[in-house]
Design an enzyme around this catalytic site. Structure first.
Site, mmCIF file in Angstrom:
data_model
loop_
_atom_site.group_PDB
_atom_site.id
_atom_site.type_symbol
_atom_site.label_atom_id
_atom_site.label_comp_id
_atom_site.label_asym_id
_atom_site.label_seq_id
_atom_site.Cartn_x
_atom_site.Cartn_y
_atom_site.Cartn_z
ATOM 1 N N SER A 68 35.986 -9.851 -17.261
ATOM 2 C CA SER A 68 36.311 -11.262 -17.080
ATOM 3 C C SER A 68 37.789 -11.543 -17.285
ATOM 4 O O SER A 68 38.274 -12.626 -16.949
ATOM 5 C CB SER A 68 35.497 -12.117 -18.064
ATOM 6 N N HIS A 124 33.258 -10.169 -11.007
ATOM 7 C CA HIS A 124 33.097 -10.943 -12.242
ATOM 8 C C HIS A 124 31.957 -11.937 -12.073
ATOM 9 O O HIS A 124 32.126 -13.013 -11.486
ATOM 10 C CB HIS A 124 34.400 -11.657 -12.593
ATOM 11 N N ASN A 168 39.133 -17.859 -16.068
ATOM 12 C CA ASN A 168 39.450 -17.706 -17.489
ATOM 13 C C ASN A 168 40.933 -17.911 -17.780
ATOM 14 O O ASN A 168 41.303 -18.318 -18.883
ATOM 15 C CB ASN A 168 38.986 -16.337 -17.993
ATOM 16 N N GLU A 194 33.525 -14.060 -8.897
ATOM 17 C CA GLU A 194 34.937 -13.783 -8.637
ATOM 18 C C GLU A 194 35.056 -12.331 -8.162
ATOM 19 O O GLU A 194 34.695 -11.410 -8.891
ATOM 20 C CB GLU A 194 35.784 -13.980 -9.903
#
Length: 697
Positions: free
Chosen positions: A411, A432, A482, A444
């Site tokens: 991540s 991800h 993130n 992702e």
């Protein structure tokens, strides 16, 4: 675009066929041709009945969304005029629905006197999902046809109804198998012979005995399940108007409500996201003809919560998957979790027992890397630690067959560093998934510096295959989602030190529309996970920059969130309901005192601006650096992965809505007050200065 013809050489039944690929949409070019065909059939004395159908396996997908809020949408004849002409036809008009009839397409069918469906037909009024309501009589005709209760479910829910259910409910008259068009023409001839007045939905009586209970319950459910969305409540009001008003007055009310929604920010945001999800599938620097690395057999390493969820994603799509763990007990726990998740879905009636067994049957297990040799794709879902992940990839490098894709579910970590530890970095990609992986739609797809084009194309196609929204992103700390989460969480914790309570911060952002406040979300994700990332990045953090000790001190107390029964909040045993904790408020006050921060009263407006504008500013940097292909990709990530309210369209669409000049001015003010964390992104500054917006980039 559209053709009209007679069936079988006979002239007694006119067949009008919609032919406007890909979904036979009712664009401004199509409507006049349909009207002309209808008028020709009505003027021809030899024609006794009319069949309206669609070319291919689609009846009509409805209006062209790209024409909304443009002159083309109101070009004559309007859909309303077309519907009224069909309904008033003295000759019976039969809608032959082979495939989908959605939105305006189904409203067109509702105006017909009879509706026939093939076994694969699906009928829907899905406008609510785009922040709209059926704007051409759907809210007035459908309740008269099938009753208020069923109409509310269909109009407010927006989900498609299968052919058999449509006949059972009364949305369609007959289900036809075999030669569909020939049967439809034969049906039209029979209703001509039968004679008498042909049924008109608008003329049917409508009544509801317990109306107060029904509409109160509908509004309560819509307010709870679709918090912040005005369209579901407007749909309910329109159905209620069908009870209270004469049909023509009900149509006027529906049109007023439709127009208000069409011009409102919610529908514009949802339509933006509708197209954004489709754009995300396109790879800017690769042709659509790009070859894709084939993927039919998948391996997953790690049987924890994430690995189990990823495994379910492939099993749900009918793809054989082999789940690997280092220890037998860990593997058994993972399988037990998979069975538990599937059993819960069966209990809710969303999955049959047979389907459960079928999905479990294509999941195999192993403790040996060698058993992954035949996999086309292997995804590691192990602990988020660079050393651990490199070890896994070194093993995969030895056992995977040539051409196999080796993927990391990381991540945040540097995918290029992971790939560099293998002899085939061209085969390495990031996938991800978001937790719970079997539920969350976002994926992702992280392209490394060396990732081969056919691997990228194969991964994006895989996202579609397993029902995910794939968004291609580049390599940086935290990728898109993130990375943006970092300043969002940072400001939330700074606000705590400056005077806001935990509950106040979360409430402000929940009221803004976020699925959860940032602190409750941190508790759910696990405070230890975020702390591990902070510790890893600590050497890169300049000493002069402000740093909040609050989350670290909470972790020092052994409070890691819901998993330990306490974090920013405390939790009763077996409950996920956050309970404010005076002990944490006292801790926050001590941290502020130690950092010599003067606490003050904070408004909801400042809490929202400080957190959301931090997202926007970081999103602008990501876009300018090419980590995301387009602004709408960033919106897609944040709505589908981080609970950003869909009716605001995503962080960058929201910024465009507010006005980049206003957003930039506030960020400049925060820069003056709070220092270099708030330095405006160069792209944001340029766009604000030139009067442009993110979605024009």
């Amino acid at each position: 675009m559209l053709a009209s013809a007679n069936q079988g050489g006979d002239s007694d039944v006119a067949v009008i066929r919609l032919d406007n690929p890909p979904v036979n949409g009712l664009s401004h070019q199509v409507r006049p041709t349909v009207m002309a065909g209808l008028e020709a059939a009505l003027a021809d004395a030899a024609v006794k009945a009319i069949v309206l159908t669609g070319a291919g396996k689609i009846f009509c997908g409805g209006a062209d969304l790209r024409q909304f809020n443009t002159p083309a949408a109101s070009a004559t004849p309007s859909l309303q005029a077309l519907v009224e002409r069909i309904e008033a036809s003295p000759k019976p008009v039969v809608a032959a629905i082979d495939g989908i009839a959605y939105g305006g397409g189904f409203e067109l069918a509702l105006a017909c006197h009879y509706r026939l469906v093939s076994p694969q037909a699906k009928l829907a009024l899905p406008e609510v999902k785009l922040g709209l309501l059926p704007g051409c009589g759907g809210t007035q005709r459908l309740p008269r046809l099938i009753g208020v209760d069923a109409a509310l479910r269909i109009i407010v829910g927006g989900d498609p109804v299968a052919a058999l259910d449509a006949v059972r409910l009364g949305m369609a008259d007959v289900l036809i198998e075999g030669d569909f068009l020939a049967a439809a023409v034969a049906y039209a001839r029979r209703v001509v012979v039968t004679g008498g007045a042909h049924p008109v939905a608008a003329q049917r009586p409508i009544a509801l005995a317990d109306r107060q209970m029904v509409f109160t319950a509908a509004r309560e459910q819509a307010s709870k399940q679709k918090r912040g969305f005005p369209a579901p409540l407007a749909c309910i009001s329109c159905v209620e108007a069908a009870l209270d008003l004469p049909f023509e007055e009900g149509l006027k009310f529906e049109h007023q409500q439709f127009t208000a929604l069409l011009n409102g920010s919610e529908s514009k945001a949802l339509r933006h996201l509708f197209f954004a999800e489709r754009e995300a599938a396109k790879i800017v620097d690769l042709p659509s003809s790009q070859a894709r690395r084939p993927i039919t057999q998948v391996g997953v390493i790690g049987a924890g919560t994430m690995g189990a969820g990823i495994t379910m994603c492939f099993a749900n799509a009918g793809m054989p998957v082999i789940l690997m763990e280092a220890r037998r007990e860990a593997l058994e726990r993972g399988l037990a979790l998979i069975r538990k998740n599937y059993a819960a879905t069966v209990a809710k009636g969303k999955l049959s027992q047979e389907a459960l067994e079928s999905r479990l049957s294509i999941i195999s297990t192993t403790l040996d890397y060698q058993d992954l040799h035949d996999a086309d794709l292997v995804i590691e879902a192990v602990f988020e630690d660079m050393v651990v992940k490199k070890e896994v990839f070194q093993q995969l490098d030895q056992v995977c067959k040539p051409g196999a894709i080796m993927a990391s579910n990381t991540s945040r970590l540097d995918l290029n560093e992971i790939a560099a530890g293998t002899s085939r970095p061209q085969d390495v990609i990031g996938l991800h998934f978001f937790s719970p992986a079997n539920v969350m739609r976002l994926l992702e797809v992280v392209r490394g510096a060396a990732t081969a084009a056919d691997v990228v194309a194969g991964a994006m196609q895989l996202a579609k295959t397993i029902g995910k929204i794939g968004v291609l992103v580049g390599v940086c700390e935290g990728f898109v989602g993130n990375r943006m989460l970092t300043p969002y969480a940072r400001e939330a914790q700074f606000l705590l030190e400056e005077g806001a309570s935990v509950q106040q911060v979360d409430r402000a952002l929940y009221n803004f529309g976020m699925a959860m406040g940032p602190l409750a979300m941190a508790d759910m994700a696990g405070l230890d996970i975020a702390r591990a990332a902070r510790l890893r990045l600590a050497p890169t953090r300049p000493a002069h920059l402000r740093y909040s000790q609050v989350a670290d001190r909470i972790c020092d107390m052994g409070r890691f969130g819901q998993k330990t029964g306490a974090g920013f909040y405390r939790y009763e045993a077996g409950s996920r309901t956050p309970i404010p904790d005076p002990e944490i408020e006292a801790l926050i006050e001590r941290c502020a005192q130690e950092a010599q921060i003067q606490r003050r009263s904070l408004s909801q407006e400042e809490i929202v601006e400080r957190t959301i504008y931090a997202l926007i500013n970081e999103g602008a940097r990501i876009l300018e650096q090419g980590i995301a292909q387009r602004a709408s990709d960033i919106d897609t990530v944040y709505v589908n992965g981080y609970g950003f309210p869909a009716y605001r369209g995503g962080p960058l669409f929201y910024a465009d809505t507010v006005g980049l000049d206003k957003v930039y001015a506030r960020i400049c003010e925060y820069h003056r007050r709070h220092g270099e964390y708030w330095e405006p992104a160069p792209l944001l500054e340029r766009l604000a200065m030139t009067g442009k917006n993110f979605h024009g980039v």
